[in-house]
Write a protein that holds these residues in place. Sequence first.
Motif, PDB file in Angstrom:
ATOM      1  N   LYS A  74       0.601  -1.301  -0.065  1.00 27.36           N
ATOM      2  CA  LYS A  74      -0.058  -0.108   0.016  1.00 27.36           C
ATOM      3  C   LYS A  74       0.893   1.215  -0.082  1.00 27.36           C
ATOM      4  CE  LYS A  74      -3.862  -2.149   2.767  1.00 27.36           C
ATOM      5  NZ  LYS A  74      -3.515  -2.706   4.034  1.00 27.36           N
ATOM      6  N   ASN A  75       2.108   1.149   0.521  1.00 27.49           N
ATOM      7  CA  ASN A  75       2.894   2.524   0.563  1.00 27.49           C
ATOM      8  C   ASN A  75       4.156   2.462  -0.154  1.00 27.49           C
ATOM      9  OD1 ASN A  75       1.142   1.995   3.289  1.00 27.49           O
ATOM     10  ND2 ASN A  75       1.349   4.444   2.957  1.00 27.49           N
ATOM     11  N   ASN A  76       4.095   2.365  -1.480  1.00 26.40           N
ATOM     12  CA  ASN A  76       5.160   2.690  -2.274  1.00 26.40           C
ATOM     13  C   ASN A  76       6.454   2.073  -1.935  1.00 26.40           C
ATOM     14  OD1 ASN A  76       3.276   4.643  -3.194  1.00 26.40           O
ATOM     15  ND2 ASN A  76       4.075   6.043  -1.839  1.00 26.40           N
ATOM     16  N   GLU A  77       6.237   0.552  -1.450  1.00 27.74           N
ATOM     17  CA  GLU A  77       7.647  -0.280  -1.125  1.00 27.74           C
ATOM     18  C   GLU A  77       8.291   0.809  -0.017  1.00 27.74           C
ATOM     19  OE1 GLU A  77       8.535  -3.162  -2.781  1.00 27.74           O
ATOM     20  OE2 GLU A  77       6.289  -3.135  -3.344  1.00 27.74           O
ATOM     21  N   LYS A  78       7.830   1.432   0.745  1.00 24.04           N
ATOM     22  CA  LYS A  78       8.531   1.912   1.879  1.00 24.04           C
ATOM     23  C   LYS A  78       9.011   0.829   2.660  1.00 24.04           C
ATOM     24  CE  LYS A  78       7.675   6.364   1.572  1.00 24.04           C
ATOM     25  NZ  LYS A  78       8.583   7.523   1.715  1.00 24.04           N
ATOM     26  N   GLU A  79      10.484   0.657   3.321  1.00 22.90           N
ATOM     27  CA  GLU A  79      10.858  -0.246   3.888  1.00 22.90           C
ATOM     28  C   GLU A  79      10.095  -0.423   5.213  1.00 22.90           C
ATOM     29  OE1 GLU A  79      14.952  -1.927   3.233  1.00 22.90           O
ATOM     30  OE2 GLU A  79      15.172   0.198   3.364  1.00 22.90           O
ATOM     31  N   THR A  80       9.821  -1.662   5.761  1.00 20.45           N
ATOM     32  CA  THR A  80       9.260  -1.902   7.205  1.00 20.45           C
ATOM     33  C   THR A  80      10.285  -1.983   8.276  1.00 20.45           C
ATOM     34  OG1 THR A  80       8.642  -3.937   6.464  1.00 20.45           O
ATOM     35  CG2 THR A  80       6.934  -2.335   6.201  1.00 20.45           C
ATOM     36  N   MET A  81       9.888  -1.533   9.457  1.00 23.92           N
ATOM     37  CA  MET A  81      10.982  -1.902  10.457  1.00 23.92           C
ATOM     38  C   MET A  81      10.010  -2.192  11.643  1.00 23.92           C
ATOM     39  SD  MET A  81      13.304   1.299  12.119  1.00 23.92           S
ATOM     40  CE  MET A  81      14.291   1.400  10.934  1.00 23.92           C
ATOM     41  N   LEU A  82      10.299  -3.454  12.249  1.00 27.01           N
ATOM     42  CA  LEU A  82       9.728  -3.975  13.310  1.00 27.01           C
ATOM     43  C   LEU A  82      10.564  -3.460  14.625  1.00 27.01           C
ATOM     44  CD1 LEU A  82       7.404  -5.911  14.752  1.00 27.01           C
ATOM     45  CD2 LEU A  82       9.022  -7.627  14.625  1.00 27.01           C
ATOM     46  N   ILE A  83      10.186  -2.621  15.617  1.00 26.49           N
ATOM     47  CA  ILE A  83      10.864  -1.895  16.615  1.00 26.49           C
ATOM     48  C   ILE A  83      10.692  -2.715  17.922  1.00 26.49           C
ATOM     49  CG2 ILE A  83      11.099   0.191  15.435  1.00 26.49           C
ATOM     50  CD1 ILE A  83       8.817   1.337  16.838  1.00 26.49           C
ATOM     51  N   ARG A  84      10.162  -3.793  18.041  1.00 22.03           N
ATOM     52  CA  ARG A  84      10.107  -4.598  19.089  1.00 22.03           C
ATOM     53  C   ARG A  84      10.730  -6.006  18.651  1.00 22.03           C
ATOM     54  NH1 ARG A  84       4.543  -6.546  22.222  1.00 22.03           N
ATOM     55  NH2 ARG A  84       4.705  -7.846  20.429  1.00 22.03           N
ATOM     56  N   MET A  85      11.849  -6.516  19.720  1.00 22.80           N
ATOM     57  CA  MET A  85      12.206  -7.727  19.398  1.00 22.80           C
ATOM     58  C   MET A  85      11.454  -8.592  19.144  1.00 22.80           C
ATOM     59  SD  MET A  85      13.788  -5.848  21.774  1.00 22.80           S
ATOM     60  CE  MET A  85      13.345  -6.325  23.268  1.00 22.80           C
ATOM     61  N   PRO A  86      11.273  -9.658  17.870  1.00 22.80           N
ATOM     62  CA  PRO A  86      10.303 -10.637  17.520  1.00 22.80           C
ATOM     63  C   PRO A  86      10.178 -11.574  18.597  1.00 22.80           C
ATOM     64  CG  PRO A  86      12.144 -10.320  15.785  1.00 22.80           C
ATOM     65  CD  PRO A  86      12.482  -9.583  17.139  1.00 22.80           C
ATOM     66  N   MET A  87       9.034 -12.199  19.007  1.00 21.96           N
ATOM     67  CA  MET A  87       8.779 -13.533  19.439  1.00 21.96           C
ATOM     68  C   MET A  87       9.190 -14.614  18.653  1.00 21.96           C
ATOM     69  SD  MET A  87       5.135 -12.691  21.568  1.00 21.96           S
ATOM     70  CE  MET A  87       4.493 -11.641  20.586  1.00 21.96           C
ATOM     71  N   LYS A  88       9.328 -16.029  19.294  1.00 16.48           N
ATOM     72  CA  LYS A  88       9.753 -17.171  18.271  1.00 16.48           C
ATOM     73  C   LYS A  88       8.623 -17.183  17.390  1.00 16.48           C
ATOM     74  CE  LYS A  88       9.119 -20.850  21.466  1.00 16.48           C
ATOM     75  NZ  LYS A  88       9.003 -19.849  22.790  1.00 16.48           N
TER      76      LYS A  88
END
Length: 374
Positions: A74-88
């Motif tokens: 939806k947003n022109n291929e803006k890179e996405t950033m997950l800012i909480r450490m992932p759960m397994k």
Amino acid sequence: MDTTQQYPLLEINLNKIADNTKYLVDLCNENNISIAGVIKGVNAQQEVVDVLADGGCKYLASSRIEQLIGLKEKNNEKETMLIRMPMKHEVKEVVKHIDISLNSEIKTINLLEKECKKQKKEHKIVLMMDLGDLREGFFDKDELIDTTLYIENNLEYVKLYGIGTNLSCYGSIKPSHENLSYLCEIAEEVESKIGRKLDIVSGGSTTSLPLLFDKKMPSKINNLRIGEALIIGRDLIDYWGYDLDKMHKDTMILKAEIIEIKEKPTYPIGEMFLDAFGNKPEYEDKGIRKRAILAVGKQDFVNDRDLVPLEDGIEIAGSSSDHLIVDIQNSKVDYQVGDIISFGMFYSNALYITSSKYVKKQYIQLEELEKEYA
Ligand SMILES: *Cc1c(COP(=O)(O)O)cnc(C)c1O
């Protein structure tokens, strides 16, 4: 019954959010800083996300993976950033949908590498350093540096993208020239060891912006993850005291309807025990006052302390799950049952109200913008 709900209403002014975004993107760009627009504070409402993306945020970021999945299309291929450490259990989705994640555990990084291998896909990592706020990140500098070397030298699919820090959250620690300079020193040490520049050195959130205004931002910081200042814009003005005439702090307004007006004593009568939430609030006896009850409550905004009445002579007396009680004695307006009262808000209210299904959302935007959406 007329089933068209009108109130409570959250009015979201997209033009004002666009102004805040433009002002901060320009300021950051002048200082070679990219912005990750953090969308968790408004529950990733698509209308707001579009404004941040169109306004020049380089990345779109959230702590909730659900809010990031599907955004790229939806947003022109803006890179996405997950800012909480992932759960397994999130690792698979992180690799599949997210470009960059913040990390601090080698165990999780290894899981990401394994999954990347499976999906034949690269994933970028920003390692977090804890500078004293005591939320996420390596507390020991050498441990962080060892981990950067481990990623750089041993992993094939997980890429070391940069390092970062988070402040002003758990420990209320202010970003300063000193603590962010220390992050930059660590970044330089990493760069000399890996023999290349890091892509990003991420120096915090909204609370790091004062360093930019005061020209005290270390020049090696080249990324900030900004939510509040873009979408609400109140903290820098009301908490930090900056006079920012190009920013708006009234991007979001809660409008609620009066369902009772009565003159009542201000001190409860009878034996006092606990309120509806098990608390023992303090009550000040101000004698008999004219008070209004509004049809909105803690279920929508959680704490009334952070709501800001926008009309003169109105004071918040308290709230329960579905009622907000305001003192209107000093108001010059002759309020009637059925009238509407408006409130500005701080970050926490926006976070809760945008996720309340009981509050109707209405967007205000320029016609040009409207056409674009059509
Ligand atoms: C929420 C969050 C931000 C954004 O904070 P704001 O105060 O809204 O600017 C940035 N980084 C991390 C890691 C966060 O969790």
